[in-house]
Design an enzyme around this catalytic site. Structure first.
Site: not given
Ligand code: ADP
Ligand code: MG
Length: 401
Positions: A36, A197, A353, A376
């Site tokens: 990043r 998830k 991620g 996200g």
């Protein structure tokens, strides 16, 4: 992109509040993955070379509004300093008289980094006074924090009400690349989705049913869909409260004639441990005392065959517990296959991620069309939602704040 960018404004001599997403993983006070930071370099260099006085701001981790010495940005400033080849000064606090003095001393082409914005609860609360105070430091706001663009915080949204606000080069590149998945992507457009998830990703799948020809599911995600079809999965991770939702998504896919592929075989192990004894079994034969930890070779072959025809692919979520090498084969195979497709002209976009980490670890990032820095944020964007951090920027044809 229909938003103004740094290229549309004059930055020479201006005080520029540059919001980046420098939220990187740390271990023992060192940055363990600087992706990043590197992704933020083009805008930083662009501004410095054009004589801006740059005030660089980011959050790091979740200090929840309190000063936390383990979450100071010093290690990030150190790494940035190595990459830029010049010292990077950092303030003791994101706000206050010390910051005012430091800013007043900035000359054209100078850079000052603010301490972790989230040491102030006002940041995440998008507090009006805090946003005004941040804006008071500068003449121009540049947002390059794509990874934070799905959050309306003081430094991503509130501040735009008080300054001319434009996109940085990374944010522009992210929005342009991800936009290729909206509207009318080149068909066939296939999505590969995995990870842990289900609940967080069902909405994305649902939105993609209107744009994709096929959805290929792997990882822990697949378990819940398989369980919803009545396949017994032993000790595997299953989100029991999502079975009904999973069934609904699968019948929606059928209605819309979207191919919905689930694994036909799996790597199973008695526990998630790097020395656990793993074996491949048909998906209908997962032993009661074992859990699914990766997709199996037959599934990899079937997915590759389907993806071989795709002109556009979006991939989110690893196919297994890729952090452990013995459960990484499925994820690695899909990553390599997609890199190959991209080399042959397919548009391949990866977001999330962990999926990005998997691709990075294999050194494939540069081969893919786009690898998003926003987990996200990339999911919400692909879902078709407006990201508040992007929406708040000045329109290309409109006027500034
Ligand atoms: P991303 O960050 O790419 O969006 P997620 O955060 O949803 O992906 O999921 C990543 C995690 O999912 C990884 O830590 C991986 O170990 C885990 N995972 C993948 N497959 C399984 C599985 N079969 N059982 C348990 N965990 C899994
Ligand atoms: Mg993740």
């Amino acid at each position: 992109m229909n938003k103004k960018t740094v290229r549309d404004v004059d930055v020479d001599g201006k005080r520029v509040f540059l919001r980046a997403d420098l939220n990187v993983p740390l271990e023992d006070g060192h940055v363990t993955d600087d992706a990043r930071i590197r992704a933020s370099l083009p805008t930083i260099v662009y501004l410095l070379e054009r004589g801006a006085r740059v005030i660089l701001a980011s959050h790091l981790g979740r200090p929840r509004g309190k000063v936390n010495d383990a979450l100071r940005l010093k290690p990030v400033a150190d790494r940035l300093s190595e990459l830029l080849g010049r010292p990077v000064r950092i303030t003791g606090d994101a706000l206050g008289p010390g910051v005012q003095v430091a800013i007043s001393r900035l000359r054209a082409g100078d850079l000052l980094m603010l301490e972790n914005l989230r040491f102030h609860a006002a940041e995440e609360a998008n507090d009006g006074d805090f946003a005004r105070a941040l804006a008071g430091m500068a003449d121009l706001y540049v947002d390059d924090a794509f990874g934070s663009a799905h959050r309306a915080h003081a430094s991503t949204e509130g501040i735009t009400h008080h300054l001319p606000s434009v996109a940085g080069l990374l944010l522009e590149r992210e929005v342009d690349a991800l936009s290729r998945l909206l509207g009318s992507p080149r068909q066939p457009f296939h999505t590969v989705v995995g990870g842990a998830k289900v609940s967080g990703k069902l909405e994305v799948i649902e939105a993609l049913l209107d744009r994709c020809r096929a959805i290929l599911v792997g990882g822990g995600m697949a378990n819940t869909f398989l369980a919803a079809r009545g396949v017994p999965l032993g000790k595997s991770l299953v989100e029991a409260d999502q079975l009904e939702n999973a069934r609904r998504i699968m019948s929606l896919a059928e209605e819309k004639t979207v191919t919905f592929l689930l694994p036909t075989d799996a790597v199973v192990a008695p526990q998630i441990h790097h020395r656990a004894k793993a074996q491949v079994v048909p998906i209908t034969e997962v032993p009661r005392d074992q859990m699914v930890v990766d997709i199996g070779p037959a599934t990899v072959a079937a997915y590759a065959k389907r993806l071989g025809k795709a002109k556009t692919v979006f991939w989110n979520g690893p196919m297994g517990v890729f952090e452990m090498s013995q459960f990484a084969a499925g994820t690695n195979a899909i990553a390599r296959f997609l890199a190959d497709r991209a080399r042959h002209g397919a548009t391949v976009v990866v977001g999330g991620g962990d999926s990005v980490a998997a691709v990075d670890r294999l050194g494939l990032t540069d081969l893919l069309t786009h690898v998003s820095t926003g987990g996200g944020a990339s999911l919400e964007f692909v879902e078709g939602r407006q990201l508040p951090g992007v929406a708040a920027l000045d329109d290309r044809d409109g006027t500034s704040a």
